[in-house]
Design a protein around this motif. Structure first.
Motif, PDB file in Angstrom:
ATOM      1  N   ARG A 115     -12.105  71.874 -22.641  1.00  0.00           N
ATOM      2  CA  ARG A 115     -12.696  70.686 -22.027  1.00  0.00           C
ATOM      3  C   ARG A 115     -12.500  69.476 -22.927  1.00  0.00           C
ATOM      4  N   VAL A 116     -12.027  68.383 -22.332  1.00  0.00           N
ATOM      5  CA  VAL A 116     -11.934  67.111 -23.047  1.00  0.00           C
ATOM      6  C   VAL A 116     -12.569  66.021 -22.180  1.00  0.00           C
ATOM      7  N   LYS A 117     -13.079  65.030 -22.840  1.00  0.00           N
ATOM      8  CA  LYS A 117     -13.678  63.904 -22.138  1.00  0.00           C
ATOM      9  C   LYS A 117     -12.730  62.722 -22.262  1.00  0.00           C
ATOM     10  N   VAL A 118     -12.238  62.225 -21.119  1.00  0.00           N
ATOM     11  CA  VAL A 118     -11.217  61.178 -21.115  1.00  0.00           C
ATOM     12  C   VAL A 118     -11.763  59.911 -20.467  1.00  0.00           C
ATOM     13  N   SER A 119     -11.577  58.795 -21.139  1.00  0.00           N
ATOM     14  CA  SER A 119     -11.879  57.476 -20.571  1.00  0.00           C
ATOM     15  C   SER A 119     -10.722  56.541 -20.909  1.00  0.00           C
ATOM     16  N   HIS A 120     -10.638  55.412 -20.195  1.00  0.00           N
ATOM     17  CA  HIS A 120      -9.541  54.494 -20.513  1.00  0.00           C
ATOM     18  C   HIS A 120      -9.977  53.062 -20.305  1.00  0.00           C
ATOM     19  N   GLU A 121      -9.210  52.162 -20.911  1.00  0.00           N
ATOM     20  CA  GLU A 121      -9.441  50.735 -20.737  1.00  0.00           C
ATOM     21  C   GLU A 121      -8.096  50.023 -20.678  1.00  0.00           C
ATOM     22  N   GLU A 122      -8.081  48.874 -20.001  1.00  0.00           N
ATOM     23  CA  GLU A 122      -6.866  48.086 -19.864  1.00  0.00           C
ATOM     24  C   GLU A 122      -6.752  47.130 -21.055  1.00  0.00           C
ATOM     25  N   LEU A 123      -5.585  47.125 -21.695  1.00  0.00           N
ATOM     26  CA  LEU A 123      -5.302  46.200 -22.780  1.00  0.00           C
ATOM     27  C   LEU A 123      -4.297  45.157 -22.291  1.00  0.00           C
ATOM     28  N   GLU A 124      -3.772  44.374 -23.199  1.00  0.00           N
ATOM     29  CA  GLU A 124      -2.789  43.351 -22.831  1.00  0.00           C
ATOM     30  C   GLU A 124      -1.453  43.990 -22.494  1.00  0.00           C
ATOM     31  N   ASN A 125      -0.616  43.233 -21.786  1.00  0.00           N
ATOM     32  CA  ASN A 125       0.767  43.624 -21.465  1.00  0.00           C
ATOM     33  C   ASN A 125       0.851  44.953 -20.712  1.00  0.00           C
ATOM     34  N   GLN A 126      -0.124  45.170 -19.807  1.00  0.00           N
ATOM     35  CA  GLN A 126      -0.150  46.348 -18.941  1.00  0.00           C
ATOM     36  C   GLN A 126      -0.275  47.672 -19.701  1.00  0.00           C
ATOM     37  N   ILE A 127      -0.784  47.591 -20.918  1.00  0.00           N
ATOM     38  CA  ILE A 127      -0.964  48.794 -21.726  1.00  0.00           C
ATOM     39  C   ILE A 127      -2.361  49.358 -21.492  1.00  0.00           C
ATOM     40  N   ARG A 128      -2.434  50.659 -21.337  1.00  0.00           N
ATOM     41  CA  ARG A 128      -3.715  51.343 -21.195  1.00  0.00           C
ATOM     42  C   ARG A 128      -3.998  52.165 -22.460  1.00  0.00           C
ATOM     43  N   ARG A 129      -5.244  52.121 -22.896  1.00  0.00           N
ATOM     44  CA  ARG A 129      -5.672  52.980 -23.994  1.00  0.00           C
ATOM     45  C   ARG A 129      -6.567  54.068 -23.434  1.00  0.00           C
ATOM     46  N   TYR A 130      -6.137  55.304 -23.622  1.00  0.00           N
ATOM     47  CA  TYR A 130      -6.910  56.470 -23.182  1.00  0.00           C
ATOM     48  C   TYR A 130      -7.626  57.064 -24.395  1.00  0.00           C
ATOM     49  N   GLN A 131      -8.921  57.209 -24.287  1.00  0.00           N
ATOM     50  CA  GLN A 131      -9.710  57.822 -25.351  1.00  0.00           C
ATOM     51  C   GLN A 131     -10.040  59.252 -24.952  1.00  0.00           C
ATOM     52  N   VAL A 132      -9.567  60.183 -25.773  1.00  0.00           N
ATOM     53  CA  VAL A 132      -9.768  61.613 -25.509  1.00  0.00           C
ATOM     54  C   VAL A 132     -10.715  62.162 -26.568  1.00  0.00           C
TER      55      VAL A 132
END
Length: 611
Positions: A115-132
């Motif tokens: 099990r992992v907990k995944v969230s994400h946020e939108e950064l600049e230049n259409q880049i997404r950061r996924y936090q696992v």
């Protein structure tokens, strides 16, 4: 805090894709991929369950203060992420070439989805950061994730991080010994200068210095453009003399030296500066009870950069047991099994990180010129062990071009010196048995020069430490070259047919292969040449000549059956056996009595003419 970055292939260092990623493809050509870019087509996956990008959770949980773990991933495009935990397993069997050793191999690994907990946020230049986030951290094995592209994606790398605070301050001294390898050493040192010392983003930019001992005295004084690189002209007293000089200059001669750890490394390795960074980040978090442990670098072959040559070793009397040799580290099962801790007691100085608590005026290396200096020093300072970690490794040349006959002199002589004070030392009977087995192995392969070199080493050892100190090590090394085989092309050898070359892994041979080889030796030989590459067991069987061939370099060496050399060896063997019987215990004690003197700063100052 970042503790391990996701990294990709690096040009001219390691371009083996599956050492970094399983699946995907590179989206650009660059020398250094600081921001990794991997193409993942919609509906396909990549895995980070690789040698460089899996996370060694078992080692981090055991040796550090790691309490939580997060993996940040960056992408252009939507992805889904799945977590996995793998525990490796291995097995052993008797080495067909030497029944005093065992071969370690790996089994298919067990993999569990976690099990992992995944969230994400939108950064600049259409880049997404996924936090696992990993809610539960296993106590062993490796962790990794699998990334699935929900559309065409460009994966931009990431990093593992933790909220755990650093436990100790770390300042690294890199100790390099070189002898007339100007191009190789400048390449490695300049790599450190450009990618660490001059990189404002490097976490250890201000926490590393380089000490180079130039035993050949051929490097220009201004060849390194950094005040963090220190070059010393040194006498040619071999690797032992060069590495000891760097220890003395970095730690013992430097007032209030900030250095906490010395990393000793060969001059001709292929070095990835990111390995030094990984070492530094790991050291910062080591628990107090393990801070006196060494951290070793695993060794890979230069010609086949996915093939591990050694992951630690153990000296047991007359036998050196290397671990995890010839493992294909592109395979998940090998990566997971490589985490298993074997009973090692030293690590080679191709890359070995030593806490400065060991570098004292009464605890320097032995002056054995080359070979086994790392063995003896490791045995002497093995109280807290050595830690190995996937992703901390270097590449080094292997093969017959390195297997000169003269190296057997140092292996035998220096092993005997090393074991003089070792509680695990071999008995007189074991030494005689080991020498005799080795001799018959060399006779079966027509390698009479190797065995003469071994006998020469024994005679020198039993003349005692006073004779040892009277030898001019550089001159002696030059004289030993007479034992080396001449490297020749297949065209220069006699009767070589490369279409009939033998290549067979030693594990594929039956247990009785040496008995068969001995029976063939006693029979009349055929006027032919058996061609083997250096992976083969190397027995000629009925052939009169043997050609050991390196297909990568198109060169090899030739040996030939000789009854004259056989009887010469047997006479010499009888003489050496009597020498061992008569002198072993008294000479061993002489070496034991002299070891404290030969490993002292006062001795080395005189030996290196530092005063």
């Amino acid at each position: 805090m970042i503790i391990q970055k996701i990294i990709g292939p690096k040009k001219n260092i390691c371009e083996e894709w599956e050492m970094f990623y399983h699946g995907g493809s590179s989206s650009e050509e660059t020398d250094v991929l600081e921001v990794e870019k991997v193409k993942i087509e919609k509906g396909t996956k990549i895995s980070l369950g690789t040698y460089f990008n899996a996370f060694s959770i078992g080692k981090w949980k055991k040796y550090t203060n790691l309490s939580d773990l997060t993996l940040n991933l960056y992408s252009k495009g939507q992805i889904s992420i799945h977590g996995y935990h793998a525990i490796g397993s291995n097995y052993t069997y008797s080495d067909p070439r030497d029944n005093t050793k065992v071969v370690y191999d790996y089994k298919e690994t067990s993999v569990e989805k976690i099990r992992v907990k995944v969230s994400h946020e939108e950064l600049e230049n259409q880049i997404r950061r996924y936090q696992v986030d990993f809610p539960e951290l296993p106590e062993d094995g490796i962790l990794y994730v699998e990334i699935e592209a929900l559309e065409d994606v460009e994966f931009l790398g990431g990093e593992y991080s933790t909220t755990a605070k650093t436990v100790q301050e770390v300042y690294l001294g890199l100790g390099i010994c070189t002898f007339r390898r100007e191009e190789a050493v400048q390449l490695n040192v300049n790599c450190v200068i450009h990618e660490i010392l001059e990189d404002e983003e490097s976490p250890l930019k201000d926490n590393v210095e380089v000490y180079v001992s130039d035993n050949g005295q051929t490097l220009p004084e201004d060849c390194f453009k950094s005040d963090k690189v220190h070059l010393f002209k040194n006498l040619n007293l071999g690797g032992a003399g060069g590495f000891t000089r760097t220890m003395i200059e970095a730690v013992l001669y430097r007032q209030n030296s900030p250095i906490t750890h010395m990393i000793l490394m060969d001059d001709d390795i292929s070095l990835d500066s990111r390995v030094i960074t990984r070492t530094y980040l790991f050291l910062q978090h080591i628990l107090p009870e393990y801070q006196k442990a060494m951290v070793g670098g695993e060794l890979f072959e230069l010609d086949k950069r996915y093939l591990q040559f050694e992951a630690g070793a153990a000296f047991r009397g007359t036998v050196i047991q290397s671990y995890n040799q010839k493992w294909d580290m592109r395979e998940l099962s090998a990566v997971a099994a490589n985490e298993i801790e074997n009973p090692m007691n030293f690590n080679g100085w191709w890359y070995c990180c030593i806490p400065v608590s060991y570098i004292r005026p009464d605890n320097l290396p032995l002056p054995v010129f080359i070979h086994r200096d790392d063995v003896e020093y490791g045995l002497r300072n093995d109280e807290y062990g050595t830690i190995l970690l996937n992703g901390i490794a270097v590449w080094h040349p292997q093969g017959p071009s390195k297997a000169s006959a003269s190296m057997n002199y140092y292996d035998v002589r220096n092993d005997l010196i090393a074991m003089s004070t070792s509680p695990d030392r071999a008995t007189k009977k074991q030494i005689k048995g080991n020498i005799t087995r080795g001799m018959f192995g060399n006779i079966l392969r027509y390698r009479y020069q190797v065995e003469e070199c071994v006998f020469y080493a024994l005679e020198d050892y039993y003349l005692g430490p006073e004779h040892f100190m009277e030898l001019d090590p550089a001159k002696n090394h030059q004289e030993l070259s007479r034992f080396n085989y001449k490297m020749i092309t297949p065209e220069e050898a006699t009767g070589v047919d490369l279409t009939k070359i033998h290549h067979k892994e030693t594990s594929d041979y039956p247990r009785g292969v040496f008995l068969l080889g001995a029976m063939c030796w006693l029979l009349p030989s055929k006027n032919s040449t058996r061609v083997c590459d250096y992976e083969d067991i190397g027995l000629p069987f009925r052939s009169r000549r043997l050609y050991i061939y390196d297909p990568e370099k198109n060169i090899g060496f030739e040996t030939k059956k000789s009854y004259k050399e056989l009887f010469k060896l047997l006479r010499h063997w009888h003489k050496v056996m009597k020498l061992i019987d008569k002198n072993h215990e008294s000479v061993r004690q002489q070496w034991a009595d002299k070891k404290a003197e030969y490993t002292s700063l006062a001795f080395w100052e005189e030996y290196l003419k530092l005063k």
